[in-house]
Design a protein around this motif. Structure first.
Motif, PDB file in Angstrom:
ATOM      1  N   ASP A 126      -4.751  11.433   3.052  1.00 35.28           N
ATOM      2  CA  ASP A 126      -4.195  11.555   1.688  1.00 35.28           C
ATOM      3  C   ASP A 126      -3.037  12.291   1.649  1.00 35.28           C
ATOM      4  OD1 ASP A 126      -4.413  10.443  -1.104  1.00 35.28           O
ATOM      5  OD2 ASP A 126      -4.560  12.367  -1.633  1.00 35.28           O
ATOM      6  N   VAL A 136      -5.617  -3.305  -4.104  1.00 34.78           N
ATOM      7  CA  VAL A 136      -4.945  -1.861  -4.534  1.00 34.78           C
ATOM      8  C   VAL A 136      -5.389  -1.611  -6.075  1.00 34.78           C
ATOM      9  CG1 VAL A 136      -2.902  -0.713  -4.815  1.00 34.78           C
ATOM     10  CG2 VAL A 136      -3.202  -1.660  -2.974  1.00 34.78           C
ATOM     11  N   ARG A 153       0.552   8.802  -6.193  1.00 36.56           N
ATOM     12  CA  ARG A 153       0.515  10.463  -6.272  1.00 36.56           C
ATOM     13  C   ARG A 153       1.676  10.938  -7.197  1.00 36.56           C
ATOM     14  NH1 ARG A 153      -1.499  13.171  -2.211  1.00 36.56           N
ATOM     15  NH2 ARG A 153      -0.110  14.755  -2.487  1.00 36.56           N
ATOM     16  N   TYR A 178       0.698   4.116  -2.836  1.00 40.51           N
ATOM     17  CA  TYR A 178       0.293   5.436  -2.265  1.00 40.51           C
ATOM     18  C   TYR A 178       1.342   6.463  -3.192  1.00 40.51           C
ATOM     19  CZ  TYR A 178       0.173   9.672   0.505  1.00 40.51           C
ATOM     20  OH  TYR A 178      -0.177  10.796   0.790  1.00 40.51           O
ATOM     21  N   ALA A 192      -4.698   2.489  -3.080  1.00 38.94           N
ATOM     22  CA  ALA A 192      -3.713   2.645  -1.738  1.00 38.94           C
ATOM     23  C   ALA A 192      -4.687   2.412  -0.487  1.00 38.94           C
ATOM     24  CB  ALA A 192      -2.769   3.453  -1.673  1.00 38.94           C
ATOM     25  N   HIS A 193      -5.799   3.302  -0.543  1.00 41.08           N
ATOM     26  CA  HIS A 193      -6.520   3.122   0.563  1.00 41.08           C
ATOM     27  C   HIS A 193      -7.175   2.026   1.028  1.00 41.08           C
ATOM     28  CE1 HIS A 193      -6.943   7.667   0.446  1.00 41.08           C
ATOM     29  NE2 HIS A 193      -6.134   7.605   1.345  1.00 41.08           N
ATOM     30  N   SER A 252       0.947  -1.166   0.026  1.00 41.09           N
ATOM     31  CA  SER A 252      -0.014  -0.059  -0.013  1.00 41.09           C
ATOM     32  C   SER A 252       0.869   1.266   0.027  1.00 41.09           C
ATOM     33  CB  SER A 252      -0.938   0.016   1.189  1.00 41.09           C
ATOM     34  OG  SER A 252      -1.823  -1.145   1.375  1.00 41.09           O
ATOM     35  N   VAL A 263       0.133  10.950   6.196  1.00 40.41           N
ATOM     36  CA  VAL A 263       0.253   9.564   6.157  1.00 40.41           C
ATOM     37  C   VAL A 263       1.598   8.960   6.798  1.00 40.41           C
ATOM     38  CG1 VAL A 263       0.874   7.752   4.365  1.00 40.41           C
ATOM     39  CG2 VAL A 263      -1.111   9.274   4.160  1.00 40.41           C
TER      40      VAL A 263
END
Length: 426
Positions: free
Chosen positions: A298, A360, A243, A239, A365-366, A235, A303
């Motif tokens: 986010d 995923v 991004r 993430y 990712a969440h 994850s 995080v």
């Protein structure tokens, strides 16, 4: 903080402690390099990450399956007899891999199947060394073990990756094997601190303890913790890539790993009062509460801070799991019990990587962080169930463990009321 370092120094000054702990730490650095070393080596040969992942998966599965069997042999024949044989077989398996004498998958499986569980062997020696009146120092000893593992898995992959990126993956795999074999042999010759062996009848009776709820709960906790590790790793990468900043993943891993080391170091120096089961339940609850925000936040700083907070709880869980495993089984099967815990965690990590990857792909990712949070919820439920369960086996642990140390000793005194360990406590 200075007193924390003093506590660890005092522990290592215990007669024979440093002589087995330091070689085991060296060997663990090699173990931490082995898996990633196989990835670099096979990718360099084939140009395929898929092939490298397949071989590394075979290595991990073989390590998880064979580890408890090696632990069983150690409990039966002793570390000084089994460890040199395992190290010789491991050196031969690595030679086959480097020489490309057999298919890479076969070589990877052989390397994993012969990899000695040095952390379990070292933990078993601590248990034998710190028996009786010195048992209150066991949590600190297991914290030292957790620190050694944490440092190994920080430095080992980084060193191996540096060699691989420089175009020398074979040298990295060879260095890993040299550290494992060298550290393992140095550990094997330390006969003074080898845990005493027991008779066949006692081992047979003790083996039933591996099927009792007290131990199975710790094994299940290790499996769930492995799921947490595997899902978090996938994850975090998803993430950062999502991004558009893949380099951020390394920073997030560093934040979690550094707090992991700090948490383990601080907990080992703390005076451990109260019930280990209650502390374990509190630690899993903290991990659950810390991981839930990852399913919706986010902002990178948020995080990173949340991952860092989860890193504080993880080493406490590992230390307490070792303490409760040590108290839940007789010494006759202690090495095997420790290796089962390691194997459960490894199996959880491997399985979670595949499951979280699928989640995923569909939920981002969440969704992967949700898998990790779900594992934390399961851990909390397991530890809360342990609080409600009666623990009649724990008082027997001290008696059965003491028997092989001094067979002619008089009957032990009544159980102490000291709550700094879980021996003799409900």
């Amino acid at each position: 903080m200075p007193s924390a370092s003093a506590n660890y120094r005092t522990l290592l000054r215990t007669s024979g402690a440093a002589a087995f702990f330091l070689p085991a730490a060296v060997g663990r650095l090699g173990i931490a390099m082995t898996g990633i070393g196989i990835v670099w080596l096979v990718h360099a040969r084939t140009g395929s990450y898929g092939a490298a992942g397949l071989v590394t998966g075979g290595f991990a599965v073989a390590d998880a399956v064979a580890g408890p069997q090696i632990g069983r042999l150690v409990d039966r024949f002793g570390q000084t007899r089994v460890l040199p044989c395992a190290l010789g077989a491991h050196a031969g398996a690595v030679a086959l891999l480097l020489a490309d004498a057999v298919p890479d998958l076969v070589a990877g499986v052989l390397v994993g199947a012969t990899l000695p569980q040095l952390s379990a062997l070292s933990a078993a020696r601590w248990s034998a060394l710190l028996s009786g009146e010195r048992a209150a120092a066991l949590p600190t000893a297991f914290a030292l073990e957790a620190l050694a593992n944490g440092m190994s898995y920080l430095a080992g992959p980084a060193l191996m990756s540096a060699l691989g990126a420089a175009g020398h993956p074979g040298a990295g795999v060879l260095l890993a094997a040299a550290l494992v074999v060298g550290g393992g042999l140095a550990l094997a010759i330390q006969r003074r601190t080898v845990p005493p062996l027991t008779g066949h009848a006692e081992r047979l009776h003790a083996g039933r303890a591996l099927l009792r709820s007290a131990f199975l709960r710790q094994a299940a906790l290790g499996l769930a913790l492995g799921v947490f590790f595997g899902a978090t790793q996938v994850s975090v990468a998803a993430y950062a890539v999502g991004r558009g900043t893949p380099d951020m993943a390394a920073l997030l891993y560093i934040a979690s790993n550094c707090t992991n080391l700090v948490g383990g170091w601080a907990y080992g120096a703390w005076r451990h009062g109260g019930s280990p089961r209650r502390r374990q339940a509190a630690a899993t609850a903290c991990l659950m509460l810390a991981s839930l925000p990852l399913t919706f936040i986010d902002a990178p700083l948020a995080v990173g801070a949340t991952l860092a907070s989860t890193g504080l709880a993880v080493p406490v869980l590992l230390i307490l799991s070792s303490v409760l495993t040590e108290s839940s089984v007789p010494r006759a099967v202690l090495t095997q019990a420790f290796t089962w815990g390691n194997s459960a965690s490894a199996a959880g990590t491997a399985g979670a990587a595949a499951i979280a990857g699928r989640v995923v792909d569909t939920g981002g990712a969440h969704g992967g962080f949700g898998v990790a949070a779900g594992a934390a919820v399961v851990m909390t439920l397991l530890t809360l169930g342990g609080l409600r369960a009666s623990t009649p086996d724990e008082p027997k642990r001290t008696a059965t463990a003491a028997a092989p140390v001094e067979r002619t000793a008089p009957p032990p005194p009544p159980a102490r009321r000291d709550s700094s360990t879980n021996r003799g406590s409900p």
